[in-house]
Design an enzyme around this catalytic site. Structure first.
Site, PDB file in Angstrom:
ATOM      1  N   GLY A   1      16.123   4.686 -18.579  1.00  0.00           N
ATOM      2  CA  GLY A   1      15.235   3.719 -19.201  1.00  0.00           C
ATOM      3  C   GLY A   1      14.254   3.193 -18.172  1.00  0.00           C
TER       4      GLY A   1
ATOM      5  CD  GLN B   1      12.364  -0.894 -14.439  1.00  0.00           C
ATOM      6  OE1 GLN B   1      12.492  -0.452 -15.572  1.00  0.00           O
ATOM      7  NE2 GLN B   1      13.242  -0.658 -13.479  1.00  0.00           N
TER       8      GLN B   1
ATOM      9  CB  CYS C   1      18.047  -1.843 -12.229  1.00  0.00           C
ATOM     10  SG  CYS C   1      16.362  -2.305 -12.680  1.00  0.00           S
ATOM     11  CG  LEU C   2      15.013   3.723 -12.356  1.00  0.00           C
ATOM     12  CD1 LEU C   2      13.899   4.521 -13.022  1.00  0.00           C
ATOM     13  CD2 LEU C   2      15.891   4.638 -11.521  1.00  0.00           C
TER      14      LEU C   2
ATOM     15  CG  HIS D   1      18.918  -2.748 -17.897  1.00  0.00           C
ATOM     16  ND1 HIS D   1      19.782  -2.932 -16.838  1.00  0.00           N
ATOM     17  CD2 HIS D   1      17.711  -2.463 -17.333  1.00  0.00           C
ATOM     18  CE1 HIS D   1      19.117  -2.788 -15.695  1.00  0.00           C
ATOM     19  NE2 HIS D   1      17.863  -2.495 -15.972  1.00  0.00           N
ATOM     20  CD  GLU D   2      15.183  -0.051 -19.245  1.00  0.00           C
ATOM     21  OE1 GLU D   2      14.150  -0.548 -18.749  1.00  0.00           O
ATOM     22  OE2 GLU D   2      16.082   0.457 -18.548  1.00  0.00           O
TER      23      GLU D   2
ATOM     24  CG  HIS E   1      13.383  -4.498 -16.848  1.00  0.00           C
ATOM     25  ND1 HIS E   1      13.262  -4.998 -15.579  1.00  0.00           N
ATOM     26  CD2 HIS E   1      14.304  -3.492 -16.763  1.00  0.00           C
ATOM     27  CE1 HIS E   1      14.076  -4.346 -14.759  1.00  0.00           C
ATOM     28  NE2 HIS E   1      14.730  -3.429 -15.455  1.00  0.00           N
TER      29      HIS E   1
END
Ligand code: ZN
Length: 189
Positions: A45, A50, A107-108, A149-150, A153
């Protein structure tokens, strides 16, 4: 094109994304680039914040994950989660449900940082797709966790905000180091 993923410490990760009212060529390109970036980073994701864009836009693809199951219901009927992959969610609204359960997350924007996060098991999603057509479904398992999670963000919320206090405390040295490296890079630009 693979975009740079911004790391923890970058202020845009705390920004709430603006609603998208039109699919411009720029948005189309951004969606394509976000998929290429997610693939390049081996993520499941990626949120617009991000890649330094504060927008209500996230891309998701859990189809390569074999060891963590997902469930999907469309119009109350069970469906194959892979059937809606890859997934673009624009202006999403979530209704959380079910028991809260712990699960591992990464998480990236937090390289090499992984921890358990407690979240509701299921999520009812109302959003727009990449053509701005309305979509509705209910997800469970990994897909539910990934969507929560996304969408966090998109509202400037990070997974560390959802972790237990003790977990955040343990991660503190790593988090502080990451944030100061990020701020250092921003100063150099
Ligand atoms: Zn993330």
């Amino acid at each position: 094109m693979v975009l740079d993923v911004v790391n923890y410490g970058h202020p845009i990760l705390r920004e709430k994304g603006a609603d998208i009212s039109e699919i411009t060529p720029e948005i189309e390109t951004l969606i394509q680039n976000m998929f290429e970036t997610m693939e390049d980073y081996h993520g499941i994701g990626l949120a617009a914040q991000q890649v330094a864009q504060a927008l209500q836009l996230t891309v998701i693809d859990i189809s390569a994950v074999e060891d963590r199951p997902s469930t999907l219901k469309i119009d109350g009927e069970e469906a194959d989660p892979k059937s809606i992959m890859p997934l673009v969610l624009i202006n999403p609204e979530l209704e959380l449900g079910g028991e809260r359960e712990e699960g591992p997350e990464g998480c990236l924007s937090f390289p090499d940082i992984y921890a358990d996060v407690e979240r509701p098991e299921s999520v009812a999603v109302k959003a727009m797709d990449r053509e701005l057509k309305p979509i509705e479904f209910t997800a469970g398992g990994l897909l539910s966790r990934c969507i929560q999670h996304e969408v966090d963000h998109l509202n400037g919320v990070l997974f560390i905000d959802r972790m237990k206090k003790g977990t955040v405390k343990e991660l503190k040295p790593k988090l502080s180091g990451l944030a100061s490296r990020t701020r250092e890079q921003l100063r150099k630009r």
